[in-house]
Motif scaffolding. Structure first.
Motif, PDB file in Angstrom:
ATOM      1  N   PHE B  54       0.856  -1.179   0.000  1.00  0.00           N
ATOM      2  CA  PHE B  54       0.000   0.000   0.000  1.00  0.00           C
ATOM      3  C   PHE B  54       0.894   1.231   0.000  1.00  0.00           C
ATOM      4  O   PHE B  54       1.869   1.296   0.737  1.00  0.00           O
ATOM      5  CB  PHE B  54      -0.870  -0.027   1.262  1.00  0.00           C
ATOM      6  N   GLY B  56       1.618   4.940   0.928  1.00  0.00           N
ATOM      7  CA  GLY B  56       1.173   5.961   1.872  1.00  0.00           C
ATOM      8  C   GLY B  56       1.149   7.354   1.279  1.00  0.00           C
ATOM      9  O   GLY B  56       0.627   8.277   1.890  1.00  0.00           O
ATOM     10  N   ARG B  57       1.752   7.533   0.093  1.00  0.00           N
ATOM     11  CA  ARG B  57       1.772   8.856  -0.531  1.00  0.00           C
ATOM     12  C   ARG B  57       0.476   9.119  -1.283  1.00  0.00           C
ATOM     13  O   ARG B  57      -0.145  10.158  -1.126  1.00  0.00           O
ATOM     14  CB  ARG B  57       2.961   8.963  -1.498  1.00  0.00           C
ATOM     15  N   TRP B  59      -2.086   6.940  -1.094  1.00  0.00           N
ATOM     16  CA  TRP B  59      -3.104   6.189  -0.348  1.00  0.00           C
ATOM     17  C   TRP B  59      -3.900   5.262  -1.272  1.00  0.00           C
ATOM     18  O   TRP B  59      -5.110   5.281  -1.345  1.00  0.00           O
ATOM     19  CB  TRP B  59      -4.025   7.146   0.424  1.00  0.00           C
TER      20      TRP B  59
END
Lengths: 385, 147
Positions: B54, B56-57, B59
């Protein structure tokens, strides 16, 4: 004056003994994604992140470091909290402070623990004084049993009273899709037949060890009204600390000074004089059945020595005057860094009317507590107004 | 005076069980099979190694996979002036490096094998060397040789 703050969304994982299908980062993402979806928000809408975790229960330090992509902390203001059993409420209260002070408008609060990866009791062993207590009463169970026996002898509560709490919790948990220990057919007899971990605490008197995460979105009054049809407004918060050697306070459970102080402070702030009458529901941090009984007294739900009567009369069951822990509480789920935040999230679900099968009809005012560290208490009151 | 100071010695062992999750499981299986995988978000050029499930930047799920050729560029390194029993080495010194792998946007930390560490430069081109016997872990890789 602090600004009004509302909890507008929550997200939880399905709590369980071992989440071996995903890693720590992915566990956190699961709860965070659910909270964002619940609010209809994207990560870019979040101003700051408050993170709660009790290291080194996962077996290593700074779990937030390599899990950062999983909790949305990249490039955002973020703080991490590590206060023992209270960590989830400490994190929620910190998020409240930041919004109430006007510093941020929309905050994400996250609590997590993947205990199956480390060894919690080893880590807890390091909490006691290294010379005088580590060898004698290390870990949670023995430590708690020592506190409980004083309470049992002073209050007159019986093993049957404790067993009724154990049954209430695991049966309530069956109405909570996120709860770890769901035992629909558990009986008082089975609890009494479970072996002693350390007298007076039996195996079924104690909380499980869970993997899980919880996330909440908190927002200013104007944003909260747009994001949720009924936000759970934070009416009051309190933190009361205590620090001592075990030997300084043999009556630590019978007389929980921090619990009395924190609860009286939030009751006073909300004009609550009779909590059983004035509150509609409570989500409290009870690590064991005897803790819940002692907390009835220390939270002012009954007079000293009357907690057994309270459960005998069913006052704290789902159909009673003040249901305590409709979610199943800590006795059903304990993913430590998330546990106290789950109390707040579950109280918020009750106020928002989104608690599903565990909903207390018309819940208007709710109490949530965190307890732990060194006998610290956090308390929050949530309400519809 | 120091002999009058008592020191109480204790030892605490913390067990640890790592759960890789789906993306890192695929990475570990690749290491076992002599393949190096990176992942990224579909429609985005950024690839990470080890892979994330996944991003995180943005999402979004990072389920666009790529197998890397194993060549790369030395971005940073440290030369340790003595050997370590646990690590294979060439020559008398051990060199740790961060290698930006071709086809990826992040660096992998590993050993750099060279008999002349004094000649290493940031920007040196390297190639991954597999171990003959591989277990699913980072030690399936022997390190990087200079190109």
């Amino acid at each position: 004056m602090p600004h009004k703050v509302g909890i507008v969304a929550t997200g939880q994982t399905k709590h369980t003994a071992k989440r071996t299908d995903i890693n720590l980062r992915e566990l956190i993402t699961e709860a965070v994604t659910r909270a964002l979806d619940d609010a209809g928000l994207r990560m870019s809408d979040i101003d700051a992140v408050m993170l709660g975790n009790m290291e080194p229960f996962e077996g290593f330090m700074l779990p937030e470091l390599w899990s950062v992509e999983g909790w949305g902390g990249l490039g955002k203001p973020a703080m991490k909290f590590n206060t023992g059993g209270t960590v989830g409420t400490s994190t929620a209260i910190a998020a409240y402070y930041f919004v109430a002070s006007g510093i941020y408008d929309t905050i994400l609060a996250v609590g997590f623990e993947k205990q199956s990866e480390g060894h919690t009791q080893t880590a807890i062993t390091t909490v006691g004084d290294p010379l005088w207590e580590r060898t004698m009463m290390a870990g949670a169970i023995g430590n708690f049993a020592v506190m409980a026996s004083t309470y049992v002898h002073e209050s007159g509560v019986t093993e049957e009273h404790a067993a009724k709490i154990a049954v209430k919790s695991r049966r309530n948990a069956c109405n909570n899709e996120y709860a770890h220990l769901q035992m629909p057919n558990l009986t008082v007899e089975e609890v009494l037949a479970s072996p002693y971990l350390a007298y007076p605490v039996r195996r079924l008197d104690f909380c499980p060890q869970s993997d899980g995460a919880c996330a909440m979105v908190l927002a200013t009054e104007s944003k909260a009204k747009k994001l949720a049809p009924q936000p759970a407004w934070i009416k009051a918060v309190a933190t009361a600390h205590e620090q001592q050697y075990m030997g300084d306070s043999p009556r630590r459970l019978a007389d929980m000074r921090s619990q009395r102080a924190a609860s009286q402070r939030v009751y006073k702030a909300c004009g609550i004089s009779d909590p059983v009458r004035d509150l509609d529901v409570a989500e409290i941090y009870e690590v064991a059945t005897y803790a819940e009984l002692a907390m009835y007294e220390n939270l002012g739900f009954c007079a000293p020595g009357q907690s057994g009567k309270l459960i005998d009369q069913g006052v704290t069951t789902m159909s009673g005057q003040l249901p305590v822990n409709p979610s199943g509480g800590v006795l059903a789920t304990n993913c430590i860094g998330a546990t106290a935040m789950i109390r707040v999230a579950e109280a918020a679900l009750q106020i928002m009317g989104k608690a599903g099968k565990r909903q207390v009809p018309g819940a208007n005012l709710a109490l949530a507590t965190g307890y732990g560290g060194n006998a610290w208490t956090d308390a929050l009151i949530l309400g519809r107004e | 005076m120091s002999e009058s100071h008592w020191i109480v010695k204790q030892k605490i062992e913390i067990p640890f069980h790592y759960t890789p999750g789906p993306a890192l499981l695929r990475f570990l299986e690749g290491l076992r099979d002599g393949k190096l995988f990176a992942s990224g978000v579909r429609g985005e050029s950024r690839k990470t190694v080890p892979p994330l499930s996944f991003c995180g930047r943005s999402w979004k799920p990072a389920d666009d996979w790529a197998e890397l050729p194993g060549t790369g560029t030395l971005e940073s390194f440290a030369v340790v002036p003595h050997g370590m029993a646990e690590l294979p080495q060439e020559g008398e010194r051990i060199v740790f490096g961060l290698v930006k792998l071709d086809g990826a946007d992040t660096c992998l930390a590993h050993l750099i094998h060279t008999k002349e560490p004094g000649k290493l430069k940031v920007g040196t081109k390297v190639r991954l060397r597999w171990r003959a016997e591989r277990s699913p872990g980072i030690q399936a890789i022997a390190g990087f040789d200079l190109l």
